[in-house]
Design a protein around this motif. Structure first.
Motif, PDB file in Angstrom:
ATOM      1  N   SER A 142       5.190  13.035  -2.743  1.00  0.00           N
ATOM      2  CA  SER A 142       4.885  12.678  -1.504  1.00  0.00           C
ATOM      3  C   SER A 142       6.030  12.138  -0.371  1.00  0.00           C
ATOM      4  O   SER A 142       5.816  11.639   0.713  1.00  0.00           O
ATOM      5  N   ASP A 169       4.043   1.706  -1.228  1.00  0.00           N
ATOM      6  CA  ASP A 169       4.634   1.729  -2.337  1.00  0.00           C
ATOM      7  C   ASP A 169       3.647   2.162  -3.680  1.00  0.00           C
ATOM      8  O   ASP A 169       4.087   3.025  -4.093  1.00  0.00           O
ATOM      9  N   ALA A 170       2.340   1.590  -3.525  1.00  0.00           N
ATOM     10  CA  ALA A 170       1.199   2.238  -4.445  1.00  0.00           C
ATOM     11  C   ALA A 170       0.817   3.774  -4.021  1.00  0.00           C
ATOM     12  O   ALA A 170       0.970   4.594  -5.090  1.00  0.00           O
ATOM     13  N   THR A 171       0.858   3.969  -2.935  1.00  0.00           N
ATOM     14  CA  THR A 171       0.679   5.480  -2.672  1.00  0.00           C
ATOM     15  C   THR A 171       1.850   6.415  -3.015  1.00  0.00           C
ATOM     16  O   THR A 171       1.552   7.476  -3.550  1.00  0.00           O
ATOM     17  N   ARG A 172       2.925   6.025  -2.899  1.00  0.00           N
ATOM     18  CA  ARG A 172       4.196   6.676  -3.468  1.00  0.00           C
ATOM     19  C   ARG A 172       4.103   6.839  -4.837  1.00  0.00           C
ATOM     20  O   ARG A 172       4.724   7.927  -5.081  1.00  0.00           O
ATOM     21  N   ALA A 173       3.804   5.667  -5.431  1.00  0.00           N
ATOM     22  CA  ALA A 173       4.120   6.143  -7.109  1.00  0.00           C
ATOM     23  C   ALA A 173       2.819   6.736  -7.533  1.00  0.00           C
ATOM     24  O   ALA A 173       3.086   7.322  -8.550  1.00  0.00           O
ATOM     25  N   SER A 174       1.556   7.051  -6.817  1.00  0.00           N
ATOM     26  CA  SER A 174       0.498   7.619  -7.272  1.00  0.00           C
ATOM     27  C   SER A 174       0.696   9.320  -6.987  1.00  0.00           C
ATOM     28  O   SER A 174       0.170   9.994  -7.572  1.00  0.00           O
ATOM     29  N   CYS A 175       1.671   9.558  -6.096  1.00  0.00           N
ATOM     30  CA  CYS A 175       1.815  10.867  -5.549  1.00  0.00           C
ATOM     31  C   CYS A 175       3.444  11.002  -5.464  1.00  0.00           C
ATOM     32  O   CYS A 175       4.039  10.720  -4.492  1.00  0.00           O
ATOM     33  N   PRO A 176       4.086  11.560  -6.602  1.00  0.00           N
ATOM     34  CA  PRO A 176       5.348  11.580  -6.762  1.00  0.00           C
ATOM     35  C   PRO A 176       6.097  12.540  -5.711  1.00  0.00           C
ATOM     36  O   PRO A 176       7.255  12.223  -5.229  1.00  0.00           O
ATOM     37  N   HIS A 205       0.999  -1.142   0.072  1.00  0.00           N
ATOM     38  CA  HIS A 205       0.136   0.135  -0.017  1.00  0.00           C
ATOM     39  C   HIS A 205       1.024   1.260   0.116  1.00  0.00           C
ATOM     40  O   HIS A 205       0.715   2.220  -0.588  1.00  0.00           O
TER      41      HIS A 205
END
Length: 100
Positions: free
Chosen positions: A89, A80-87, A78
């Motif tokens: 962040s 990793d997915a959050t970091r990928a969607s918000c560069p 989760h």
């Protein structure tokens, strides 16, 4: 070395958790059969209870660690997915308005 060749940390953690869980379940299921086989073979009556207790505790001990590893892998995925969607962040954000 390309990033696609390196398995991500959450996949390794998930795999370890699943393997540990399977070991725990198999150990718990086979504990009674193993004890019966050892009793029929004439194993030492002193070592049999000690071995049986260690074998059963190992099985019961594997399950909580398995659940913890699987949960940790889901959290890592989760994040990793959050970091990928918000560069942007990766910066630390103040908590509860502190530092403003």
């Amino acid at each position: 070395m390309d990033n696609s060749e390196i398995p991500s940390m959450y996949r390794r953690t998930l795999r370890a958790g699943l393997i540990l869980g399977m070991i725990g379940v198999v150990t718990i299921i086979s504990a009674n059969q193993l004890q019966l086989i050892a009793m029929d073979s004439g194993a030492s009556q002193v070592l049999l209870p000690i071995f049986s207790a260690i074998y059963q505790l190992a099985g019961v001990g594997c399950l909580p660690f398995s659940a913890a590893l699987v949960s940790a892998s889901l959290v890592m995925r989760h994040v990793d997915a959050t970091r990928a969607s918000c560069p942007g962040s990766n910066e630390q954000q103040p908590i509860n308005g502190a530092g403003s």
